[in-house]
Design an enzyme around this catalytic site. Structure first.
Site, PDB file in Angstrom:
ATOM      1  N   ARG A  25      -3.767 -10.087   4.901  1.00  0.00           N
ATOM      2  CA  ARG A  25      -4.139 -10.129   3.478  1.00  0.00           C
ATOM      3  C   ARG A  25      -2.930  -9.656   2.681  1.00  0.00           C
ATOM      4  NH1 ARG A  25      -5.940  -6.842  -0.491  1.00  0.00           N
ATOM      5  NH2 ARG A  25      -7.582  -7.597  -1.862  1.00  0.00           N
ATOM      6  N   LYS A  28       0.816  -1.225   0.000  1.00  0.00           N
ATOM      7  CA  LYS A  28       0.000   0.000   0.000  1.00  0.00           C
ATOM      8  C   LYS A  28       0.846   1.271   0.000  1.00  0.00           C
ATOM      9  CE  LYS A  28      -4.278  -2.101   1.560  1.00  0.00           C
ATOM     10  NZ  LYS A  28      -5.268  -2.317   2.624  1.00  0.00           N
TER      11      LYS A  28
HETATM   12  C1  PT1 Z   1      -7.944  -4.665   3.316  1.00  0.00           C
HETATM   13  C2  PT1 Z   1      -8.162  -4.640   1.903  1.00  0.00           C
HETATM   14  C3  PT1 Z   1      -9.238  -5.426   1.399  1.00  0.00           C
HETATM   15  N1  PT1 Z   1      -7.417  -3.901   1.041  1.00  0.00           N
HETATM   16  C4  PT1 Z   1      -9.733  -6.156   3.581  1.00  0.00           C
HETATM   17  N2  PT1 Z   1      -9.998  -6.180   2.261  1.00  0.00           N
HETATM   18  C5  PT1 Z   1      -7.703  -3.901  -0.273  1.00  0.00           C
HETATM   19  N3  PT1 Z   1     -10.511  -6.893   4.434  1.00  0.00           N
HETATM   20  C6  PT1 Z   1      -8.767  -4.669  -0.756  1.00  0.00           C
HETATM   21  C7  PT1 Z   1      -3.016   2.213  -1.046  1.00  0.00           C
HETATM   22  O1  PT1 Z   1      -2.981   3.044  -0.111  1.00  0.00           O
HETATM   23  O2  PT1 Z   1      -6.979  -3.960   3.865  1.00  0.00           O
HETATM   24  N4  PT1 Z   1      -8.728  -5.409   4.107  1.00  0.00           N
HETATM   25  N5  PT1 Z   1      -9.508  -5.428   0.075  1.00  0.00           N
HETATM   26  C8  PT1 Z   1      -6.884  -3.043  -1.205  1.00  0.00           C
HETATM   27  N6  PT1 Z   1      -7.165  -1.654  -0.988  1.00  0.00           N
HETATM   28  C9  PT1 Z   1      -6.173  -0.673  -1.048  1.00  0.00           C
HETATM   29  C10 PT1 Z   1      -6.248   0.444  -0.216  1.00  0.00           C
HETATM   30  C11 PT1 Z   1      -5.093  -0.827  -1.898  1.00  0.00           C
HETATM   31  C12 PT1 Z   1      -5.230   1.376  -0.214  1.00  0.00           C
HETATM   32  C13 PT1 Z   1      -4.083   0.117  -1.932  1.00  0.00           C
HETATM   33  C14 PT1 Z   1      -4.133   1.220  -1.064  1.00  0.00           C
HETATM   34  O3  PT1 Z   1      -2.152   2.134  -1.915  1.00  0.00           O
END
Ligand code: PT1
Length: 295
Positions: free
Chosen positions: A268, A234
């Site tokens: 995850r 992230k």
């Molecule tokens: C998570 C999650 C998810 N993250 C759960 N499901 C993502 N339960 C998708 C960035 O800042 O943490 N928990 N499903 C992916 N989402 C992101 C959010 C991807 C922020 C990248 C960023 O780069």
């Protein structure tokens, strides 16, 4: 009394449809399987079902305990996807995975129809980043199917959530949100033992807020249900380590280990073998702690 160990010592269980997941000394690992052409890090590589299935089989062989299948990106700035499009991406892959893979399958969706069909196709966990808030039919699908449910905190929605995230006290607000989400879910007939909670790292949080949540994860573990945490690749890791997407593995592993130490029970991740090795190493050391009894 080692009361502080209760939440992290593996005594919790997680009921997912007709299976019961339990914990050993280390957290479980959920491998990410994106079936989105616009996904933030595996963009477009797993749209072909056979390619997706090969990647999932590889992650299972590498030690993934759950495979999380997502057809709608939730990275900052991502656009919502139509339900028909999301179904076309997710369901063929879920059907094939259910035949090929023994570990529980999770569907990463906020749409009740996608969750319903995914469970019918073999998913046993609903990973809903909206914590059952966005689709009024979602709580009924969860209750009726007996699927495991991950309830995640998010401020705003992916398209705009990183514009100006604001909290008076991020830990307290995320904790209160997760407590009320858990209460609402159980009121809808979802057993507490089917539920995991997730602080939603990167979902409407700036760098400081993400770091604070990871540092204070123990406070969220006090709620009493195991925590799922997603830090893998992230932006906040990019910000701290000055690394573009392909170079965020070292930062991701450090964050995963700290999340584990602070109480995360399901991680995850994209990089399964590296994460499993890091968690195994950290756990081996922590298991050799000499407990100091307070009397
Ligand atoms: C998570 C999650 C998810 N993250 C759960 N499901 C993502 N339960 C998708 C960035 O800042 O943490 N928990 N499903 C992916 N989402 C992101 C959010 C991807 C922020 C990248 C960023 O780069």
């Amino acid at each position: 009394m080692k009361a502080h160990k209760t939440a992290a010592s593996g005594r919790s269980i997680w009921k997912v449809i007709d299976q019961v997941l339990t914990w050993g000394p280390r957290p479980l690992v959920m491998g990410v399987l994106n079936v989105t052409p616009d996904s933030f890090s595996d963009g477009g590589r797993f749209l072909e079902p056979s390619v997706a299935i090969d990647h999932a089989l590889k992650m299972v062989a590498e030690g993934a305990n759950v495979i999380d299948v997502g057809g709608e990106s939730s990275r900052p700035g991502a656009e919502p996807v139509e339900v028909s499009e999301e179904l076309q991406r997710v369901i063929p892959v879920m059907e094939a995975l259910a035949r090929a893979i023994a570990v529980p399958l999770s569907v990463d969706t906020t749409k009740a129809e996608v969750a319903r069909q995914a469970v019918r196709s073999g998913a046993s966990i609903i990973n809903d980043i909206s914590a059952l808030r966005w689709d009024p039919a979602m709580r009924r699908v969860a209750a009726e199917t007996g699927a495991g449910v991950i309830l995640m905190h998010m401020q705003g929605a992916p398209k705009t959530m990183q514009r100006a995230p604001e909290y008076a006290d991020v830990v307290r607000e995320v904790k209160n949100f997760l407590i009320s989400s858990l209460r609402e879910a159980t009121k809808s007939g979802i057993e507490p033992e089917r539920i995991l909670l997730d602080p939603g790292i990167g979902f409407g949080k700036n760098l400081q807020q993400n770091l604070t949540l990871l540092a204070e994860l123990g406070s969220l573990a006090e709620i009493g249900r195991p925590l799922c945490v997603g830090v893998s690749r992230k932006s906040f890791i990019g910000a701290v380590t000055d690394a573009a997407l392909p170079d965020r593995l070292p930062g991701s592993l450090a964050a995963a280990v700290v999340a584990m130490i602070n109480g995360a029970r399901l991680l995850r991740v994209h990089d399964v073998p590296e994460t499993v090795a890091a968690l195994n190493m950290a756990t081996a050391i922590l298991e050799h702690r000499v407990e100091k009894e307070v009397s």
